[in-house]
Design an enzyme around this catalytic site. Structure first.
Site, short mmCIF file in Angstrom:
data_model
loop_
_atom_site.label_atom_id
_atom_site.label_comp_id
_atom_site.label_asym_id
_atom_site.label_seq_id
_atom_site.Cartn_x
_atom_site.Cartn_y
_atom_site.Cartn_z
N GLY A 1 0.30 4.73 -11.44
CA GLY A 1 0.87 3.64 -10.62
C GLY A 1 1.64 4.67 -9.33
N LYS A 2 1.61 3.91 -7.88
CA LYS A 2 1.75 4.22 -6.93
C LYS A 2 2.37 4.14 -5.40
CE LYS A 2 1.25 8.78 -5.38
NZ LYS A 2 1.83 9.54 -5.76
N GLY A 3 3.16 3.80 -5.35
CA GLY A 3 4.23 2.95 -4.20
C GLY A 3 3.87 4.20 -2.46
N VAL B 1 1.89 -0.21 -6.05
CA VAL B 1 1.19 -0.67 -6.91
C VAL B 1 0.23 0.12 -8.41
CG1 VAL B 1 -2.13 -0.46 -6.68
CG2 VAL B 1 -0.76 -0.76 -4.72
#
Ligand code: NAD
Length: 430
Positions: free
Chosen positions: A119-121, A74
């Protein structure tokens, strides 16, 4: 002060049925948006992530079985620079969690004034039950699946829960092989011999320590003899544990995912780390009694450090907190309801977006070093980190005192205000 009556554009958010990290992140943003009286288009732009990608990754496991894993990346904002944020491997990962963590990363980078967005995953998997070979395959396939949206100038991942420098090296390799040349700046938190920064491994803990130093000073206290309880003993929890121990604090309790330990006499984090390397857990450390998370949160101590996962301090246990300072090593460890209870009790809550920003600050320094292929000494890195953390702390305290805000709200006002200013200058309204 903005006229609150003018804020007519905020749509009511439905009440969350159960703990929902993105709901929590939105509530925190809404408070700052109200305070800043944001233009409606800026408000709408920042309330939702710019992009959410879901991928499904088939992997052949060691026993020959084919298994499909689901992963996310994201990007909440790329307004101030490439999206920046970790990748976690967890059975509980979800898109809501990634949206929240990506949003918090935007505010965190803005608080310490880094030229990054958020962001992040994550990949839904149980890393504790997977072999190194399976984790390597999963990491490389996940990288290829998100490859189009990551890159040194688009989105730069880093380690998070249950990922580490080795995971970042695998990502750098998969991405570089696809590019046809080595591109270390695609991720941070890499091994030092692959373009990682000196000081990165301890950076989040070191940053927490600088914030704690300032928080103690602000309250007229010092480190010597302070009692500390730490929830989580991974990268963040163990780093800050060692630093506060060396500074003269007494760590009286630590928990991890398997259980916890308590000793009024104090726990030596260096000895504990040796055990964790052997057994994988803090449980049964000699000379300690068992304790669970809720009892740790309720302990009579000076400093409480949540350093595990989101939502650990909630409506049900916040009233029991006796600590004077909560230092948020984890992202989103305190729910909005718990936050109000803690503010009413007079607890100084050093919010995640400031407190644990040391990791992303040294990630920024790593990225700059990789882009320039020019490397800093550990002393140079730590000195730059200290300046950034202490400057941000002071800016937040100034806002807090000027507007009589709780520390978290002041941090959000600083961060959201910075991103909003950039958006306004870019003129990105449709
Ligand atoms: P990690 O995987 O190294 O360690 C996590 C620790 O939390 C482990 O000890 C684990 O056993 C424990 N834990 C997990 N669930 C728990 C539970 N329900 N109860 C008690 N303990 C539990 O992860 P980390 O990198 O130390 O990250 C911890 C937190 O800090 C996360 O919220 C992460 O997003 C945040 N954070 C990490 C960094 C970083 O640089 N690693 C930077 C900023 C924020």
């Amino acid at each position: 002060m903005p006229d609150k009556a003018r804020v007519h554009y905020i749509h009511p958010i439905p009440e969350a049925k159960e703990y929902d990290p993105f709901f929590e992140a939105t509530l925190q943003f809404e408070k700052a948006a109200n305070f800043l009286d944001l233009d409606p288009w800026i408000y709408q732009r920042l309330k939702y992530p710019e992009r959410e990608l879901t991928v499904h990754i088939p992997i052949t496991m060691d026993d020959g079985r084919a298994e499909i894993f689901t992963g996310f990346r994201v990007q909440h904002s790329t307004v101030r620079g490439p999206a920046k944020g970790g990748i976690r491997f967890s059975p509980d990962a979800s898109i809501s969690e990634c949206k929240a963590l990506a949003t918090w990363m935007t505010w965190k980078c803005a608080v310490v004034d880094l030229p990054f967005g958020g962001g992040k995953g994550a990949v839904i998997c149980d890393p504790l039950k997977m072999s190194e070979n399976e984790l390597k395959k999963l990491t490389k396939e996940y990288t290829l699946a998100i490859r189009d949206i990551i890159g040194p100038f688009k989105d730069v991942p880093a380690p998070d829960m249950f990922t580490n420098a080795q995971t970042m090296a695998w990502i750098a390799d998969a991405y570089s092989q696809a590019c046809g040349y080595l591109e270390p700046a695609v991720v941070t938190g890499k091994p030092v011999h692959l373009g990682g920064s000196l000081g990165r491994a301890m950076a989040t803990g070191t940053g927490l320590f600088f914030v704690l130093e300032e928080a103690l000073k602000y309250l007229g206290l010092n480190f010597e003899g302070r009692t500390v309880a730490i929830l989580g003993f991974g990268n963040v929890g163990s780093s800050i544990a060692k630093l506060v121990h060396n500074a003269g604090c007494r760590i009286i309790a630590i928990t991890d995912i398997f259980g916890g330990i308590y000793s009024d006499k104090g726990i030596d984090p260096f000895e504990l780390e040796k055990q964790v390397k052997q057994t994988g857990s803090v449980v049964n450390f000699p000379g300690t009694e068992a304790i669970d998370n809720d009892s740790l949160i309720a302990l009579d101590c000076d400093i409480l450090i949540p350093a595990a996962t989101e939502g650990q301090i909630h409506r049900g246990n916040a009233g029991q907190v006796k600590a004077r300072i909560i230092l948020e090593g984890a992202n989103g460890p305190t729910t909005t309801e718990a936050d109000s209870i803690l503010v009413d009790k007079g607890v100084l809550v050093c919010p995640d977006i400031l407190a644990n920003a040391g990791g992303v600050t040294v990630s920024y320094l790593e990225w700059v070093q990789d882009l320039q292929r020019f490397f800093l000494s550990e002393e140079e890195v730590t000195e730059k980190l200290e300046k950034k953390m202490k400057k941000a702390f002071q800016e937040i305290i100034d806002l807090m005192e000027k507007h009589k805000l709780p520390m978290r709200e002041a941090a959000y006002v600083l961060a959201v205000g910075r991103v909003a200013e950039t958006l306004k200058a870019l003129g990105r309204a449709a």
